[in-house]
Design a protein around this motif. Structure first.
Motif, PDB file in Angstrom:
ATOM      1  N   ARG A 150       0.887  -1.154   0.000  1.00 32.43           N
ATOM      2  CA  ARG A 150       0.000   0.000   0.000  1.00 32.43           C
ATOM      3  C   ARG A 150       0.931   1.211   0.000  1.00 32.43           C
ATOM      4  O   ARG A 150       1.634   1.455   0.976  1.00 32.43           O
ATOM      5  CB  ARG A 150      -0.879  -0.013   1.241  1.00 32.43           C
ATOM      6  CG  ARG A 150      -1.738   1.209   1.363  1.00 32.43           C
ATOM      7  CD  ARG A 150      -2.539   1.201   2.642  1.00 32.43           C
ATOM      8  NE  ARG A 150      -3.181   2.494   2.791  1.00 32.43           N
ATOM      9  CZ  ARG A 150      -4.032   2.787   3.742  1.00 32.43           C
ATOM     10  NH1 ARG A 150      -4.340   1.876   4.640  1.00 32.43           N
ATOM     11  NH2 ARG A 150      -4.558   3.982   3.803  1.00 32.43           N
ATOM     12  N   THR A 153       2.127   5.020   0.188  1.00 31.46           N
ATOM     13  CA  THR A 153       1.708   6.266   0.812  1.00 31.46           C
ATOM     14  C   THR A 153       2.292   7.467   0.083  1.00 31.46           C
ATOM     15  O   THR A 153       1.790   8.569   0.204  1.00 31.46           O
ATOM     16  CB  THR A 153       2.125   6.308   2.294  1.00 31.46           C
ATOM     17  OG1 THR A 153       3.530   6.104   2.388  1.00 31.46           O
ATOM     18  CG2 THR A 153       1.382   5.228   3.077  1.00 31.46           C
ATOM     19  N   ILE A 201      -3.278  10.046  -3.292  1.00 29.20           N
ATOM     20  CA  ILE A 201      -3.301   9.023  -2.254  1.00 29.20           C
ATOM     21  C   ILE A 201      -3.823   9.653  -0.965  1.00 29.20           C
ATOM     22  O   ILE A 201      -3.391  10.733  -0.574  1.00 29.20           O
ATOM     23  CB  ILE A 201      -1.886   8.441  -2.035  1.00 29.20           C
ATOM     24  CG1 ILE A 201      -1.392   7.755  -3.304  1.00 29.20           C
ATOM     25  CG2 ILE A 201      -1.883   7.494  -0.850  1.00 29.20           C
ATOM     26  CD1 ILE A 201       0.075   7.343  -3.261  1.00 29.20           C
ATOM     27  N   ASN A 237      -8.559   6.843  -0.453  1.00 25.77           N
ATOM     28  CA  ASN A 237      -8.174   6.558  -1.843  1.00 25.77           C
ATOM     29  C   ASN A 237      -6.789   5.914  -1.796  1.00 25.77           C
ATOM     30  O   ASN A 237      -5.772   6.605  -1.740  1.00 25.77           O
ATOM     31  CB  ASN A 237      -8.171   7.854  -2.655  1.00 25.77           C
ATOM     32  CG  ASN A 237      -8.239   7.599  -4.126  1.00 25.77           C
ATOM     33  OD1 ASN A 237      -8.924   6.697  -4.580  1.00 25.77           O
ATOM     34  ND2 ASN A 237      -7.524   8.404  -4.889  1.00 25.77           N
ATOM     35  N   ILE A 238      -6.776   4.596  -1.804  1.00 25.18           N
ATOM     36  CA  ILE A 238      -5.559   3.840  -1.516  1.00 25.18           C
ATOM     37  C   ILE A 238      -4.996   3.212  -2.781  1.00 25.18           C
ATOM     38  O   ILE A 238      -5.732   2.614  -3.567  1.00 25.18           O
ATOM     39  CB  ILE A 238      -5.870   2.755  -0.464  1.00 25.18           C
ATOM     40  CG1 ILE A 238      -6.355   3.456   0.816  1.00 25.18           C
ATOM     41  CG2 ILE A 238      -4.672   1.887  -0.185  1.00 25.18           C
ATOM     42  CD1 ILE A 238      -7.433   2.740   1.499  1.00 25.18           C
ATOM     43  N   LEU A 239      -3.696   3.340  -2.939  1.00 28.69           N
ATOM     44  CA  LEU A 239      -3.004   2.757  -4.088  1.00 28.69           C
ATOM     45  C   LEU A 239      -2.283   1.492  -3.640  1.00 28.69           C
ATOM     46  O   LEU A 239      -1.386   1.542  -2.795  1.00 28.69           O
ATOM     47  CB  LEU A 239      -2.010   3.755  -4.673  1.00 28.69           C
ATOM     48  CG  LEU A 239      -1.171   3.266  -5.848  1.00 28.69           C
ATOM     49  CD1 LEU A 239      -2.059   2.863  -7.032  1.00 28.69           C
ATOM     50  CD2 LEU A 239      -0.181   4.345  -6.272  1.00 28.69           C
ATOM     51  N   TRP A 270      -6.458   1.078  -7.561  1.00 31.20           N
ATOM     52  CA  TRP A 270      -6.935   1.984  -6.524  1.00 31.20           C
ATOM     53  C   TRP A 270      -8.058   1.300  -5.776  1.00 31.20           C
ATOM     54  O   TRP A 270      -8.878   0.604  -6.374  1.00 31.20           O
ATOM     55  CB  TRP A 270      -7.465   3.277  -7.135  1.00 31.20           C
ATOM     56  CG  TRP A 270      -6.386   4.166  -7.670  1.00 31.20           C
ATOM     57  CD1 TRP A 270      -5.988   4.273  -8.966  1.00 31.20           C
ATOM     58  CD2 TRP A 270      -5.565   5.063  -6.918  1.00 31.20           C
ATOM     59  NE1 TRP A 270      -4.971   5.187  -9.065  1.00 31.20           N
ATOM     60  CE2 TRP A 270      -4.689   5.687  -7.823  1.00 31.20           C
ATOM     61  CE3 TRP A 270      -5.490   5.400  -5.565  1.00 31.20           C
ATOM     62  CZ2 TRP A 270      -3.747   6.636  -7.431  1.00 31.20           C
ATOM     63  CZ3 TRP A 270      -4.540   6.340  -5.168  1.00 31.20           C
ATOM     64  CH2 TRP A 270      -3.684   6.943  -6.089  1.00 31.20           C
TER      65      TRP A 270
END
Length: 135
Positions: A7, A9, A36, A40-42, A56
């Motif tokens: 994940r 940041t 990010i 809304n996580i990559l 995403w």
């Protein structure tokens, strides 16, 4: 090296280059501009310090939506997408409502995005390109 799911940041310059290779298609250009955040996580798959796949995950109180899921073409059909998807789902075990937005990806007249999502227990919804996970 081992394939790892991360994940992110923040993005390094190499991460930005790798994401450009993952999301080459013009349909994914907005994916490169997303910010990010905690909602809304990559998620990415990394091997030998390079990104091979990304997506995403957009979180709200009641649901999570997976968007822009893509594996680099040269890496497909090796389990990278499966590993990325299962790790995204397991990162939020209390989330009960998952959706995925699919941008159709055809290879030889075969919709690989549809096949991939249905293989992982997502069902097409009446809304075009939206799939719902059957938990």
């Amino acid at each position: 090296m081992k394939l790892t799911i991360e994940r992110l940041t923040q993005l390094s310059e190499q991460d930005r280059i790798d994401l450009g290779k993952i999301w080459q298609d013009v349909r994914y250009q907005s994916a490169l501009k997303n910010e990010i955040s905690n909602e809304n996580i990559l998620f990415v798959a990394r091997f030998n310090e390079r990104l091979l796949a990304a997506c995403w995950v957009k979180l709200s109180d009641e649901k999570a939506i997976i968007t822009d899921f893509m594996v680099r073409e040269v890496t497909r059909r090796r389990g990278v997408g499966h590993y990325l998807l299962t790790q995204c789902l397991s990162a939020y075990p209390d989330m009960t409502h998952w959706q995925a937005i699919s941008l159709s990806a055809e290879e030889n007249g075969y919709d690989v995005a549809h096949a991939f999502l249905t293989h992982h227990q997502f069902s097409p919804s009446p809304q075009s390109d939206l799939y719902v996970l059957n938990i």
